[in-house]
Motif scaffolding. Structure first.
Motif, PDB file in Angstrom:
ATOM      1  N   UNK A  26      -0.058   2.317  -7.168  1.00 12.71           N
ATOM      2  CA  UNK A  26      -0.925   3.343  -6.382  1.00 12.71           C
ATOM      3  C   UNK A  26      -1.825   2.645  -5.464  1.00 12.71           C
ATOM      4  N   UNK A  27      -2.204   1.392  -5.710  1.00 12.89           N
ATOM      5  CA  UNK A  27      -3.281   0.822  -4.533  1.00 12.89           C
ATOM      6  C   UNK A  27      -2.590  -0.137  -3.662  1.00 12.89           C
ATOM      7  N   UNK A  28      -1.392  -0.267  -3.781  1.00 13.87           N
ATOM      8  CA  UNK A  28      -0.559  -1.180  -3.020  1.00 13.87           C
ATOM      9  C   UNK A  28       0.235  -0.485  -2.222  1.00 13.87           C
ATOM     10  N   UNK A  29       1.481   0.096  -2.748  1.00 16.77           N
ATOM     11  CA  UNK A  29       2.517   0.801  -2.036  1.00 16.77           C
ATOM     12  C   UNK A  29       1.646   2.228  -1.488  1.00 16.77           C
ATOM     13  N   UNK A  30       1.279   3.039  -2.494  1.00 23.48           N
ATOM     14  CA  UNK A  30       0.710   4.417  -1.883  1.00 23.48           C
ATOM     15  C   UNK A  30      -0.584   4.687  -1.957  1.00 23.48           C
ATOM     16  N   UNK A  31      -1.210   3.419  -1.062  1.00 25.56           N
ATOM     17  CA  UNK A  31      -2.921   3.596  -0.950  1.00 25.56           C
ATOM     18  C   UNK A  31      -3.150   4.723  -0.061  1.00 25.56           C
ATOM     19  N   UNK A  32      -2.371   4.917   1.288  1.00 27.09           N
ATOM     20  CA  UNK A  32      -2.741   5.658   2.043  1.00 27.09           C
ATOM     21  C   UNK A  32      -2.690   7.327   1.542  1.00 27.09           C
ATOM     22  N   UNK A  33      -1.472   7.533   0.931  1.00 22.90           N
ATOM     23  CA  UNK A  33      -1.339   8.858   0.265  1.00 22.90           C
ATOM     24  C   UNK A  33      -2.459   9.083  -0.670  1.00 22.90           C
ATOM     25  N   UNK A  34      -2.663   8.005  -1.410  1.00 17.66           N
ATOM     26  CA  UNK A  34      -3.558   8.048  -2.770  1.00 17.66           C
ATOM     27  C   UNK A  34      -5.115   8.677  -2.150  1.00 17.66           C
TER      28      UNK A  34
END
Lengths: 183, 337
Positions: free
Chosen positions: A146-154
């Motif tokens: 969540x906080x590395x690969x998908x930090x922007x969508x999150x």
């Protein structure tokens, strides 16, 4: 037999989930509907446990079964809806409902069919980051993804939710001002 | 392996029920002491058999279901309340490990890696027992009590969760076992998280529906609140579940903030491992006893809040304070790192 056990459990849970989901829409009493929906949520949470996603399962229970459904129940109890006070729906409404429901079903089926092909490479790419396959759903791994690969969508989703919350507050306030001017 | 777990499960359930049973006596004795009375002293020496007498009385009372009540849900209400109260003890580490005949036995039923969230889930589901009971009684006072309980539990859950996040950041784990291991030798979380502990304590009072937050059963406004229509053992289960909840939340507070089974500097005495474990468990129960005393002390000292005061305290005081605590913990944690 033992190797197939997760499959049997899955079918059992899926049966429970679908059975209670049907009960939600067929129950006459809105409170009963709400309670059936809670049971559906539990069946889905149990499915998450089966997939080794304990964090998702417990969050499903806390957020949906524990908070959102309590709010639903709360509202339904306050409104004091009864089976007889429910307005009779016209044929036009029913027709519109069928169209909307059918479109939603089509959308879900399409999404599901497309994701069957897509899920495979995603599942295969996970072991590169996480050595143990059965730990995919654990909270550490979820945090990394969540906080590395998908930090922007999150972050984008969190802003979206915040704006919805502010919108709700603004709407709630507006009504109050109108009430006081009427007085 | 299975037998060990079964023994531990029966011990935990037995201890929860036994302690809850004698909490009712303690509550009455303490109330009497604080009000300069004697308290129950007829059944057994010094009133020691009073809880048994109460239980027998409740069991032998007439089973009564109101005519317009929803029968199934009316029975489910107290059952759910009791079930959830007993589920809480599953993830709390009741002691370190015991070494029996070369085997290491953990004094914890389930060491799940999301123990804190599990407890949180059990607490948040606790609203259902009260809401279902209150609604199915088909009585406006019961319904008002149930609605109050639900909104109270939801409001205080938020502040509780925020204070827990700061604690999880400090300890770097959601497993209650790891959190206790992190506090060994007197590094109790309460020293690093005093504000978080205060917020958690206030929320624990609200979540267990204890005075000064016992508005769901406010007698002066709502007769009996959500259990107005209940009698016999069904009422007994509601009242009993409250005491079990009090015990479990005391255990949780001792575990999260007061080092669990840790006795500071006990390693200096060089005791054997098993003796140290047993002493640690005794020490944990002493801490729990202290919290139960605090719960009762507050009940007989503070008057009940008004409902708007309760909501103001939850939303306008505790949540901002918990957020502040969270930010301070994060910033200080980063600076030290």
């Amino acid at each position: 037999m033992i190797a197939n056990l997760p499959n049997y459990i899955f079918f059992f849970l899926a049966f429970i989930a679908i059975f209670f989901a049907i009960m939600v829409i067929t129950a006459k009493n809105p409170i009963h509907s709400c309670l059936y929906l809670v049971l559906t949520m539990f069946a889905i949470a149990a499915n998450y446990v089966l997939l080794n996603a304990q964090f998702l399962a417990i969050v499903q229970m806390i957020v949906y079964a524990g908070a959102i459904m309590v709010l639903f129940l709360f509202t339904v109890m306050l409104l004091n809806l009864n089976a007889d006070s429910e307005p009779v729906k016209s044929n036009l409404m029913k027709f519109a409902g069928v169209i909307v429901g059918g479109t939603l079903l089509l959308l879900f089926t399409a999404a599901l069919r497309k994701s069957i092909g897509d899920a495979e490479p995603v599942m295969n790419s996970i072991p590169m980051q996480i050595p143990n396959h059965s730990n995919v759903g654990l909270i550490q791994n979820l945090g990394w993804v969540l906080f590395k690969d998908y930090v922007f969508p999150f972050e984008a989703i969190s802003i979206l939710i915040l704006s919805a919350m502010i919108g709700a507050v603004v709407l709630g306030k507006k009504e109050k001002v109108q009430l006081s001017t009427n007085d | 392996m299975l037998v060990e777990k079964l023994i531990i499960i029966s011990c935990v359930i037995g201890a929860s029920l036994g302690i809850a049973m004698y909490s009712t006596l303690l509550e009455r004795k303490l109330a009497a002491w604080l009000q300069d009375r004697i308290g129950p002293n007829r059944a057994g020496p010094g009133g020691m058999l009073q809880p048994l007498a109460d239980g027998v009385k409740l069991f032998f009372k007439e089973e009564f279901i109101p005519a317009n009540a929803n029968k199934f849900l009316f029975i489910m209400g107290p059952s759910i309340a009791m079930l959830l109260a007993c589920m809480g003890g599953a993830v709390i580490p009741w002691g370190n490990t015991l070494e029996i005949a070369g085997r290491t036995v953990s004094l914890q039923i389930a060491n799940v890696n999301i123990g804190v969230l599990y407890m949180f889930g059990v607490v948040s589901l606790g609203a259902y027992g009260i809401m279902i009971g209150g609604w199915s009684s088909n009585n406006k006072y019961s319904l008002m009590g149930a609605i109050r309980a639900a909104s109270q539990i939801i409001s205080y859950e938020l502040a509780m969760g925020l204070s827990l996040i700061a604690l999880i950041m400090l300890n770097g784990s959601m497993s209650l076992n790891d959190i206790v291991a992190h506090q060994i030798n007197g590094h109790w979380n309460v020293i690093y998280q005093p504000l978080g502990f205060l917020i958690f304590l206030v929320c624990a009072f609200a979540e267990t529906n204890r005075a000064p937050f016992d508005l769901p059963e406010c007698e002066t406004e709502l007769i009996g609140g959500y259990h107005t229509e209940y009698g016999s053992m069904k009422l007994g289960f509601y009242l009993f579940a409250e005491y079990v909840n009090m015990f479990i939340s005391s255990a949780l507070m001792s575990t999260l903030f007061f080092g669990g089974y840790d006795i500071p500097f006990v390693s200096l005495f060089g005791l054997s491992h098993n003796l140290e474990t047993i002493l640690g468990t005794v020490f944990l129960f002493a801490k729990i006893g202290g919290f139960i005393f605090l719960f009762m002390w507050v009940r007989w000292t503070l008057p009940r809040f008004r409902y708007d005061q309760l909501m103001n305290l939850g939303w306008k005081m505790l949540i901002p304070l918990a957020l502040l605590n969270l930010i301070i913990t994060a910033v200080v944690g980063l600076l030290i790192k």
